[in-house]
Design an enzyme around this catalytic site. Sequence first.
Site, PDB file in Angstrom:
ATOM      1  N   GLU A 187       0.818  -1.200   0.000  1.00 49.65           N
ATOM      2  CA  GLU A 187       0.000   0.000   0.000  1.00 49.65           C
ATOM      3  C   GLU A 187       0.861   1.262   0.000  1.00 49.65           C
ATOM      4  O   GLU A 187       1.800   1.394   0.777  1.00 49.65           O
ATOM      5  CB  GLU A 187      -0.912   0.065   1.230  1.00 49.65           C
ATOM      6  CG  GLU A 187      -1.705   1.374   1.234  1.00 49.65           C
ATOM      7  CD  GLU A 187      -2.477   1.673   2.499  1.00 49.65           C
ATOM      8  OE1 GLU A 187      -2.431   0.877   3.447  1.00 49.65           O
ATOM      9  OE2 GLU A 187      -3.126   2.733   2.522  1.00 49.65           O
ATOM     10  N   ASP A 197       9.365   5.443  15.131  1.00 48.43           N
ATOM     11  CA  ASP A 197       9.165   6.858  14.872  1.00 48.43           C
ATOM     12  C   ASP A 197       9.588   7.611  16.124  1.00 48.43           C
ATOM     13  O   ASP A 197       9.036   7.386  17.198  1.00 48.43           O
ATOM     14  CB  ASP A 197       7.674   7.085  14.568  1.00 48.43           C
ATOM     15  CG  ASP A 197       7.360   8.554  14.331  1.00 48.43           C
ATOM     16  OD1 ASP A 197       8.309   9.366  14.258  1.00 48.43           O
ATOM     17  OD2 ASP A 197       6.173   8.897  14.229  1.00 48.43           O
ATOM     18  N   ASP A 215      10.009  11.350  17.619  1.00 54.58           N
ATOM     19  CA  ASP A 215       9.552  12.681  17.285  1.00 54.58           C
ATOM     20  C   ASP A 215       9.956  13.639  18.398  1.00 54.58           C
ATOM     21  O   ASP A 215       9.703  13.385  19.566  1.00 54.58           O
ATOM     22  CB  ASP A 215       8.013  12.622  17.169  1.00 54.58           C
ATOM     23  CG  ASP A 215       7.464  13.896  16.607  1.00 54.58           C
ATOM     24  OD1 ASP A 215       7.912  14.978  17.029  1.00 54.58           O
ATOM     25  OD2 ASP A 215       6.566  13.813  15.764  1.00 54.58           O
ATOM     26  N   ARG A 262      11.181  17.207  12.268  1.00 56.71           N
ATOM     27  CA  ARG A 262      11.586  17.222  13.672  1.00 56.71           C
ATOM     28  C   ARG A 262      11.831  15.822  14.228  1.00 56.71           C
ATOM     29  O   ARG A 262      11.749  15.621  15.423  1.00 56.71           O
ATOM     30  CB  ARG A 262      10.483  17.878  14.478  1.00 56.71           C
ATOM     31  CG  ARG A 262       9.193  17.118  14.280  1.00 56.71           C
ATOM     32  CD  ARG A 262       8.022  17.735  14.921  1.00 56.71           C
ATOM     33  NE  ARG A 262       6.898  16.814  14.744  1.00 56.71           N
ATOM     34  CZ  ARG A 262       5.643  17.189  14.684  1.00 56.71           C
ATOM     35  NH1 ARG A 262       5.317  18.453  14.753  1.00 56.71           N
ATOM     36  NH2 ARG A 262       4.687  16.302  14.543  1.00 56.71           N
ATOM     37  N   GLY A 263      12.113  14.871  13.376  1.00 53.28           N
ATOM     38  CA  GLY A 263      12.317  13.542  13.925  1.00 53.28           C
ATOM     39  C   GLY A 263      12.994  12.600  12.967  1.00 53.28           C
ATOM     40  O   GLY A 263      13.407  12.989  11.873  1.00 53.28           O
ATOM     41  N   ASP A 323       7.178   6.160  19.843  1.00 52.66           N
ATOM     42  CA  ASP A 323       5.733   6.063  19.738  1.00 52.66           C
ATOM     43  C   ASP A 323       5.409   4.589  19.480  1.00 52.66           C
ATOM     44  O   ASP A 323       5.499   4.110  18.356  1.00 52.66           O
ATOM     45  CB  ASP A 323       5.238   6.932  18.582  1.00 52.66           C
ATOM     46  CG  ASP A 323       3.717   6.990  18.554  1.00 52.66           C
ATOM     47  OD1 ASP A 323       3.080   6.063  19.090  1.00 52.66           O
ATOM     48  OD2 ASP A 323       3.176   7.957  17.993  1.00 52.66           O
TER      49      ASP A 323
END
Lengths: 514, 419
Positions: free
Chosen positions: B46, B111, B113, B165-166, B305
């Site tokens: 996807e 992730d 952040d 920012r990450g 996260d």
Amino acid sequence: MLFSGGRRKKHIANPQTDLYAHALQFYGQPPLENISLSEFETFAVDRLKLLKTVENLGVSYVKLSEQYTKKLENESKNLNFPHRLDIDDRKSQNAPNEYEKRRKDYISHFILRLAYCQTEDLRRWFIQQEVDLFRYRFSDLQPKQKLEFLHRNNLQYDTISIEEKKTLLDKLVNSSYGVSGITVEDQDFYKVPFQDALDLVRTRKVYLKAGYVYIPHQDIVTIVLNDFRTRLSKALALTARSLPAVHSDERLQPLLNHLSHAYVGQDYSIQKNVGKISLEQIDSLSGKSFPLCMRQLHQALRENHHLRHGGRMQYGLFLKGIGLSLEQALQFWRSEFIRGKVDADKFDKAYAYSIRHMFGKEGKRADYTPYSCMKVILSNPPSQGDHHGCPFRHSDPELLKQKLQFYKVPPSGISQIMELVKGMHYQLACQKYFELTHNIDDGSFSLNHPNQYFIESQKALGGGKDLKKEMDMSQRSQENSAARRPAAAREAAANTSQDLVEMTEDLDSFFQDG
Amino acid sequence: MPSSDYDLASLPDLLPLYYRRLFPFSQYYRWLNYGGVQKNYFQNREFSFTLKDDIYVRYQSFTTQTELEKEMHKMNPYKIDIGAVYSHRPNQHNTVKSGTFQALEKELVFDIDMTDYDDVRSCCSAADICSKCWTLMTIAIRILDRALRDDFGFQHLLWVYSGRRGVHCWVCDEAARKLSVAARSAVAEYLSLVKGGEETLKKVVLTDPIHPFIKESLAVVEDYFPQYALQAQDIFGRKESVEKVLTLVPDDVRRELQQLFEKEKKPENRWELVKDQATKKQATGKKGQHFEKEIMLQYCYPRLDVNVSKGVNHLLKSPFSVHPKTGRISVPMDINRLETFDPFAVPTISLICEELDRPRTGEEDIKENEKDAAEKRKIRDYKRTSLAKYVKYFDQFLDGMASSWKGELLRKSDLQKEF
Ligand code: SF4
Ligand SMILES: [Zn+2]
């Protein structure tokens, strides 16, 4: 001689006896016998009770602690399931009723598979409780019986050499629970892929190197459980595929549906009291009748003009449960969000969808039910930037104490509450808070749902009489909810241009970026 | 001098240029096709596009690289996300029986952040970053990269700057792509030390014995803590920030430190005092007195996260996607040069498009076969921009992975010969 000969004959004659030869089971093959509808129902209901107990105990006690084990044993006994698994299999098989108990255990497990294979959520719940039940039963076995169990089920694991143990000694001691230099030497360590011992990996209770975990023999239950979990989840997926056949059976279907609804307790999603609450009332209600978890979310929303995904779900569904209509909900969230960093356009694009989603108007069109305390307490713990969760479980005790002081809970009450929190009785702590703030001595209900808290509070404050009536009515008209669905679906279909967006629950992730 | 000044309004003009002449399609396809080891791996993947005006288009899928290129040329997405490999072609998900369309595999992703560190950085907040707090990302990468390799045995880790920012990590090993949801969440939890939401002040609690993984992580944090926390963030400077640190120590220690701090103002010395207290406490033999370590971890340890890592069907911004807000390209990071990575030096789409317009140098005008001209031109195109070094690194990463595909393909063909 004659006796054992006779037994062997019975074995051949009746495969069921073989199936029930052991109290602890991987539940490999489905039972083959016929069973009456009423037995079907009692078995299922009793197992459900047992699993609910497993769930409740898991919240209030450390798993496998003395009290936990004792209570679970009692409940098993009361409901006529096998208990005392440490008794020798052969002997206990002849004990009165033991055969019946095992049969019940076996069959009821399979019935609930039928009822709980239908959705991801149900499967997860069922697997979790069954795994915990298995854990308790396995831990009850004698060391010898454990080995026999592994043998019988062909579970073999590689052990590491003495030299390897020596080189890793330090690491093994520092990563395994309750293992010292001496006990490392004394016991076998198994080396298995980390995927086979996820519980130990998750909690960092094992040494992990290059994708393999090193498990001391004392923790072997983890691998066994993992195996059990994997098998069960595969089996449920298979069952789900064969479900249409079961569903066409009109005697079974309502029963199964009923069973699967039972796990959340009352369904607070039913919308009969819609529109009974105006948006202006929410501020004052949040101070008077919201449980602390929702009050906290409400406050955070008012302060930050934003809530992250977890908070929006927990609070949004609660609000839906107390009677906000979809239109009200949209208005409520929009008016708050646009006061912050989100403009109306962005809100409509990025957030409105997830709110309609909560009301079953988008995506899978599932009508989401408000979270129970158990769900709030156990799943999706809050992390950075989150305000959701249960304050009794997820707040620093110091902060909780300050908050309670701020809410004018008398000092004696605070210490009672903090005692309960310390003992991990979060719902009881919440209920105590309810009693203290509503001037009720002894609660006439047992708290398990934030929406229940709200209803009880309204009842106690006398303000919610009408509301209450509506709620009761709604319980009776559960069947109607199914009838409403098509209309909702039609409406939703009209609203969405299908090709553009089809999003899942994890909306938030989609909108956040780096 | 070309300016990298980026303006959101120019995006509609720049994107077509970027996708036509700069986006490294062949590498991109090479990555997601994974050597063709598994059938339909690329085809069932996807993609999701974010178009102008925040229009999200999910469940895109493509049968070939050419088809992907064509569609991207047509849609010119503001942002590209990559999702899972499904049981069926995602663009046909409406036609398959409901329930059978399922996410099967995906890279294990992480992730990180900067907004999740707001309570421990004083230099910036929310989406802002600066070179001071960027250290946090460096620490995060070093800790996670080590653990994913040494502890979990993964080899093919692609670290990507998110463009703002990450950072993201894509663990591309076959074993990682096949992990169940439960396994993903177990890995993420193993790697999480900072726990709790806004209602929790003390977010790191260590218990005895200290796990080897935590020891290794602490060793990394210790490298940076003095420079980052004591100096750059000056956590022992302002009164409020001192108080904040002191909420993390036991009551009696706090009182003692408050007194000692009256006379001692230098951050380094104050930190020494904290450590002294910890040593003293630990000498009493009482268990679980690790507050100095807990402080270091709470201020520096990576904040993941978990929800992003857990889900197989979770979407994550694709490498080489543009960040619409900053215009910066989401580029792969060479972790051998981690310490010198500068997020502000990452090229913006305006910069690289400008670089394209610069006159060619003579050596590039090699005679060429007409047929491959377009393809060759594209290769040369990105080489003339500041994107080049990131694509080159991506190539190296893919070469590393290719050796494992080869092994896999060999094994498969051997198996076939046996029949
Ligand atoms: S116990 Fe239940 S109602 Fe009370 S605060 Fe926690 S989650 Fe909310
Ligand atoms: Zn900064």
